[in-house]
Every structure is written in C-alpha cells, then in structure tokens.
Scaffold this active site. Structure first.
Site, PDB file in Angstrom:
ATOM      1  CB  SER A  52       3.711  -8.790   4.424  1.00 38.24           C
ATOM      2  OG  SER A  52       4.149  -8.369   5.650  1.00 38.24           O
ATOM      3  CG  ASP A 359       4.559  -0.178   4.854  1.00 37.69           C
ATOM      4  OD1 ASP A 359       4.914  -0.532   6.017  1.00 37.69           O
ATOM      5  OD2 ASP A 359       4.254  -1.179   3.995  1.00 37.69           O
ATOM      6  CG  HIS A 362       5.717  -4.373   5.491  1.00 37.76           C
ATOM      7  ND1 HIS A 362       4.639  -3.561   4.978  1.00 37.76           N
ATOM      8  CD2 HIS A 362       5.247  -5.454   5.920  1.00 37.76           C
ATOM      9  CE1 HIS A 362       3.688  -4.548   4.986  1.00 37.76           C
ATOM     10  NE2 HIS A 362       3.830  -5.495   5.230  1.00 37.76           N
TER      11      HIS A 362
END
Length: 397
Positions: A52, A359, A362
């Site tokens: 991610s 969040d 990240h």
C-alpha cells in the site's frame, strides 16, 4: 488438490519467453542508451512492485475503492491510494517527467505507455495460505506481481502491434530494458509474520525465507530484461498507530519517540539483511544497477523530530476516530459509525499538511513528499546515487 501453476513454474515456457524477451529487449538497449547527453539517466518508464505504500489502484480495483476523504488533498476524490494525496512513487514519476503509474489490475482509464504499477495494498513478499478477507492480507504477493509483469512484457507487445490507439497505450519493447524498477515491500511481512516475543533465531529464520523470495523475484525480473532497480527498505512500523493500538506493550518497550522499540528493532534487522541481499544480487546480476534506499532512517527522523520539520502529533492518525492515536481498528478512515446514536463518517483532520500519519497505517501526502525530498538526491542511498543517476553502475560494486 489444486496444482499451483504460473509462468515461472513451467521450465520450457520460462526459458522460451525469457530468451525471447532478453533477446528483444536487451538487444534494443544497446541501440537506446539509458543516459542522456547531460549524463543523467533517461528512464522512459517505471515498473513498480510493492504494497500500500506504493499502490496507485491495484487493491481498489480488486477489493473496492478507498472511501472519501482519501485523495482529498491532491486528487480531490479517492484515486486508488491510501493517503490524502500522492505517494512517494508518484513523486518519483513526476521527477522523471513521467505520468503517474496506472495500476496493472485496473481495467478502466489505464495507460501503460510509460510503465505500470503491480503493487497492491496488504501485499507481502512471502506467499500466503490465506487472503482477504480471511487474513486481512492480499493474495497478490510479490511472486504474483512478478508473474503479472512477465505476462505484461509479452502481451503488451502483441497488443501494441495491432496499431491504431493501442500504440499510444502500451510501452515500446525497448522500454523494458531501459526502465526504472522500483520496489517498496516488506512492511506486511514484518507486521504479519513477526511478533515481539520471537527469539532471535526465529527472526533470523523468517527473514532468510522472506529475502530468499525477494531475491528470486529480482533475478526473474532481471532475466526478463530489467536492469535498473531502486529498492526501498521498510519503514519504522513500530511508530504506526495501528501497531501502537493493537500490541500489548509495556512502558519499557516504548522509545523516546513513542514507538515500539522491539518492532522497530526487527524492522532494522530486516533492513540490514535486505542490504546484504542486494550486495549479493549486484554480484550475481553483472549488468544491473541496484540502489538500496534507506527510507527507514528518513521516516524515523521525521517522526522523532516532527516539530522541527513543521509537523504535529506524529503518532496520531489524521483520518480516524477515538483513542490515544485517533485510530479504531473496527472503523477505519471513511467508515460510517454511530456515536451517541448519531451516524457519523470517520473523517480527516483540519490540516493534513502538518500530519505525518494519514489513517493509522499510511502516510499523508505531506509526509510522503518530505521523504521523497530527502532520498531523491541519493543522500540515503547505497551507493549514494541520485534518482536521476540510478542507471549508473559504480565501479566499486
């Protein structure tokens, strides 16, 4: 029993396709230098592999788009990234004068002329025996991403040869040997495979297995024509809100920056072994130029000296709800939840530009930009080569 099958598990097909690609692409490399007259590299494309931290839409295409307010700072709407804006890989593309990478798995609005992104959120280097949603991890591990790339090198040329609009959507064959290959993966191997009670021997064994798989993937991509590699190590995962919130930790395990020292020690051990792996790869792949980039040092410095760099509350999530770290594992960024009988949306903070953690997992665009600005000139690389010179192989290898 279901037999596992892939390009790399069929010896004849692997030989035939690898020979074809190596002949076609590497042969073209001699006619198309990777260096411009100014001495800097002229990368015509980027091919990215990862999780991610560098996913620009792969996971969203398969498992569903990240909810608003993702993308609010730069894109104005969710854009396949788990951040309020751009990722480090986006800044890399911009620096090289290339468009942001389309995700390989995204079938809508994609353009692969200047590369492709095989990264997907929640991916690991190691293969999985479970996947989303059972284990919370993506089934698209690094070996799958590598297989996708192998197909990509052949199929794009078949499609490009159709002419017309296809010529403007697919990369030229010579781009594969001249492109920059970027990697940012390993974080999920640490958070899912390691724990704070493991012995040093257990850590060593797992790390060896993970890096053996990583090494093989790089070798296979090299066999398909890849020559220039820009590899990020893993960051200080012990500083992320979701780790701080989920681990049963004691005060003695928290360092001066507020991070879990035990987990960060494992991350640093992993990074040392990754660097050793890269040293070996340079010897085994004589035509390669491989740059090891220490993003751990930059990220930890940013978190531990946040105020000095103009950031606030480095361990608290910008987009979250509740608790010491503004993080709730049951209700992530953009989710709907009820508070005192009223439904609310878990939204972002007032000013993401002064926040590091987006969040709980990240980084914000501002933090990603900070990290990129530190690494782009080679100050945190081994060898100390800038991004625009990453096609150069030092004589000291």
């Amino acid at each position: 029993m279901v037999m596992e099958y892939s390009y790399f598990h069929c010896p004849f097909l692997r030989f035939a396709v690898t020979f074809f690609i190596a002949t076609l692409l590497v042969g073209n490399a001699s006619a198309h230098s990777s260096s411009s007259s100014s001495g800097t590299c002229n990368f015509p494309a980027i091919f990215n592999f990862g999780d991610s931290n560098s996913d620009t839409g792969g996971f969203s295409a398969v498992f569903g788009q990240a909810w608003p307010p993702a993308g609010e700072t730069y894109f104005g709407a969710p854009a396949g990234r788990y951040s309020d804006g751009r990722l480090i890989v986006d800044f890399i593309a911009e620096k090289l004068g290339l468009p942001h990478l389309s995700a390989y798995l995204d079938s809508i609005g994609t353009n692969f002329t200047h590369g492709a992104n095989f990264a997907t959120a929640a991916s690991r280097i190691r293969k999985l025996n479970h996947s989303v949603p059972q284990g919370g991890l993506s089934p698209i591990s690094l070996d799958i991403q590598k297989n996708e790339y192998a197909q990509f090198t052949v199929r794009t040329q078949t499609i490009r040869n159709r002419g017309a609009v296809f010529q403007n959507l697919m990369p030229r064959s010579e781009y594969f040997s001249r492109a920059l290959y970027t990697f940012d993966i390993g974080q999920n191997d640490i958070t899912s495979s390691y724990n704070i009670s493991m012995t040093k021997a257990e850590v060593r064994d797992i790390t060896s297995d993970v890096l053996d798989e990583f090494s093989q993937s790089v070798k296979d991509i090299y066999g398909l024509g890849g020559r220039y590699f820009w590899i990020h190590n893993t960051g200080p995962v012990g500083c992320l809100a979701y780790m701080l919130d989920s681990l049963l930790i004691t005060a003695g395990e928290i360092d001066k920056a507020g991070c879990v020292k035990t987990i960060n020690d494992i991350a640093q051990y992993f990074n040392r072994r990754l660097n050793e792996t890269i040293v070996k790869l340079r010897k085994e792949l004589p035509s390669s130029a491989i740059t090891y980039v220490d993003v751990y040092k930059v990220k930890y410095s940013l978190i531990s000296k946040a105020k000095q760099y103009g950031f606030k509350q480095p361990l608290r999530a910008c987009c979250g709800h509740g608790g010491k770290y503004n993080f709730n594992s049951k209700y992530g960024c953009g989710a709907k939840m009820k508070v005192n009988g009223t439904e609310i949306v878990v939204g972002s903070c007032k000013n993401p530009k002064v926040k590091i953690c987006w969040d709980g997992v990240h980084y914000t665009e501002a933090a990603n930009k900070f990290v990129f600005d530190q690494i782009v000139d080679g100050s945190f690389s081994d060898p100390p080569i800038s991004l625009t010179m990453a096609c150069r192989r030092p004589t000291s290898y």
